[in-house]
Enzyme design. Structure first.
Site, short mmCIF file in Angstrom:
data_model
loop_
_atom_site.label_atom_id
_atom_site.label_comp_id
_atom_site.label_asym_id
_atom_site.label_seq_id
_atom_site.Cartn_x
_atom_site.Cartn_y
_atom_site.Cartn_z
N ARG A 270 0.84 -1.19 0.00
CA ARG A 270 0.00 0.00 0.00
C ARG A 270 0.88 1.25 0.00
O ARG A 270 1.82 1.36 0.79
CB ARG A 270 -0.92 0.01 1.22
N ARG A 285 2.80 2.23 10.21
CA ARG A 285 2.25 2.39 8.86
C ARG A 285 3.38 2.08 7.88
O ARG A 285 4.34 2.84 7.80
CB ARG A 285 1.74 3.82 8.67
N GLU A 357 -5.02 -0.59 14.96
CA GLU A 357 -5.92 -1.43 14.18
C GLU A 357 -5.15 -2.62 13.62
O GLU A 357 -4.15 -2.47 12.93
CB GLU A 357 -6.54 -0.64 13.01
N SER A 360 -9.87 -5.63 10.21
CA SER A 360 -11.18 -5.09 9.85
C SER A 360 -11.99 -6.25 9.29
O SER A 360 -11.56 -6.91 8.34
CB SER A 360 -11.06 -3.99 8.80
N ARG A 399 1.62 -4.52 13.10
CA ARG A 399 1.16 -3.93 14.36
C ARG A 399 1.01 -4.99 15.45
O ARG A 399 1.17 -4.68 16.63
CB ARG A 399 -0.15 -3.18 14.14
#
Length: 434
Positions: A270, A285, A357, A360, A399
């Protein structure tokens, strides 16, 4: 994408639903106007085509009757109408493209149960979990020796080298070393073992076609966040959801086959184009990361059960990894473009004092299946129906890696990993400097 028939039948309802996501009514109106123009142009084209056929028939009759003058007159008229037909066809195609493009950019209709809100501050916390909660222990405090960020721990123990990663590929490309790399591999093996055999293990390509990216909703709207190999017109996947969604693209499944469940471990890529300058330290990130994905094709009636199963699996893994976490019900304004309902899992990382996070879990209704044209044949008869798709991370590792080393840091600077990983680390759960 949204069903155009729903837009036609209930434009005000769609505008109200998408308004919860911050979509302007003008965006919906533009699609509706293009649809009206498309249907008008298509009708005109079909009428002109019928007229050309009729003129051709009349030319043949005139020639058969020996009336060459009449035949020539009709032939000239046919040529003119044929030119109008081609113009109408071009107009219909252009209107069709405007409708398709508009639908590709419109996000999914949020579920009625999704909370109202405009951004992440409006997400609703559903529950929290921490080790010992079931025994009545209070939520753990942030201890002094845990208040060290994972990139400093990684450097001290020589298990994470962000500087050399940047030297090789640029910033936000991590390099794991020794026990740090082994921990990453152990997490993947731990996850795959947990999900088999209920979820069929897949090793998909990590580069895909444009139509594969389009099927999930990542294109065209989010092209700036993706890595594009222009020479071959291929895309590096941002998540294994992309190839898994297209596993049965263009196919008709039998209802008896559903739900079809897949799991895949892949690298993901990404650009993080919209987050320049944010969370650039360590693993918060990154541009490349490993992730294990869970995915299901299901009937509309089975979709919520499929979502609940993936959510439960992700939560149980966090509990086995002894990581404090919380579950968030995302508000309509914070949903991903393709999602109708999403639950996020966030693990607490004491070194950075942040909820991170790590998963999801999303239900997409038939939004993605309409793009990918994946249908099923109902066992009770009737025409094929679009499947529903559900997916979630179980789990995304950078993470998790960060949360593990921060939560597991001991007073002497070593890191103790959870017992659940012992079979995958040869029993060596203590990370220490060489």
């Amino acid at each position: 994408m949204i069903d155009i028939r729903v837009l036609r039948d209930d434009p005000d309802g769609v505008k109200a639903a998408l308004g919860r996501r911050g979509v302007e009514e003008a965006e919906v109106d533009a699609v509706l106007e293009a649809d009206v123009a498309r249907r008008a142009a298509r009708t005109r084209f079909e009428n002109l085509r019928a007229e050309v056929k009729e003129l051709s028939r009349q030319v043949g009759q005139a020639k058969k009757a020996g009336d060459e003058a009449r035949a020539e007159e009709l032939r000239a008229r046919s040529l003119q109408v044929g030119e109008d037909e081609r113009t109408a066809a071009a107009e219909a195609d252009a209107a069709e493209e405007r409708v398709r493009t508009g639908l590709l950019y419109l996000p999914n209709i949020p579920a009625e149960d999704a909370p109202d809100g405009v951004g992440e501050d409006d997400n609703v916390e559903v529950r929290r979990w921490w080790p010992g909660q079931d025994l009545g222990r209070p939520e753990p405090e942030r201890l002094d020796h845990q208040q060290v960020p994972h990139w400093e721990i990684g450097e001290a123990l020589q298990i994470l080298d962000m500087e050399r990663g940047a030297r090789l590929a640029g910033s936000m490309f991590p390099l794991y070393r020794g026990p740090g790399a082994r921990l990453l591999r152990a997490l993947t093996a731990f996850a795959i073992d947990r999900h088999a055999p209920a979820y069929e293990e897949i090793r998909p390509p990590t580069v895909v076609l444009t139509e594969t990216m389009t099927s999930t909703g990542h294109l065209p709207k989010f092209a700036d966040d993706a890595y594009h190999i222009e020479r071959d017109d291929l895309w590096l996947i941002p998540t294994a959801e992309v190839p898994l969604t297209s596993m049965h693209r263009g196919e008709i499944l039998e209802e008896s086959q559903l739900p079809l469940r897949f799991t895949a471990s892949t690298a993901c890529y990404r650009r993080e184009a919209g987050s320049a300058g944010r969370d650039t330290r360590g693993l918060l990130r990154v541009h490349e990361f490993d992730k294990v994905e869970l995915f299901a094709y299901c009937t509309p009636e089975g979709a919520l059960d499929a979502q609940a199963d993936i959510l439960q699996r992700a939560e149980s893994m966090l509990q086995d990894l002894e990581l404090p976490y919380r579950v968030l019900d995302l508000c309509a304004g914070d949903l991903g473009g393709s999602s109708a309902r999403t639950f996020d899992l966030e693990a607490y990382a004491p070194g950075v004092d942040r909820w991170l996070e790590v998963s999801s879990v999303s239900w997409f209704r038939d939004y993605q299946a309409r793009r990918a044209n994946v249908r099923y044949r109902p066992s009770g008869g009737g025409p094929p129906q679009l499947v529903h798709t559900v997916n979630g991370s179980a789990l995304a590792w950078p993470r998790i890696w960060a949360a593990l080393v921060e939560n597991g840091r001991q007073e002497d600077g070593t890191v103790m990993l959870p017992e659940a990983l012992a079979p995958y680390l040869g029993g060596e759960l203590l990370l220490k400097a060489p």
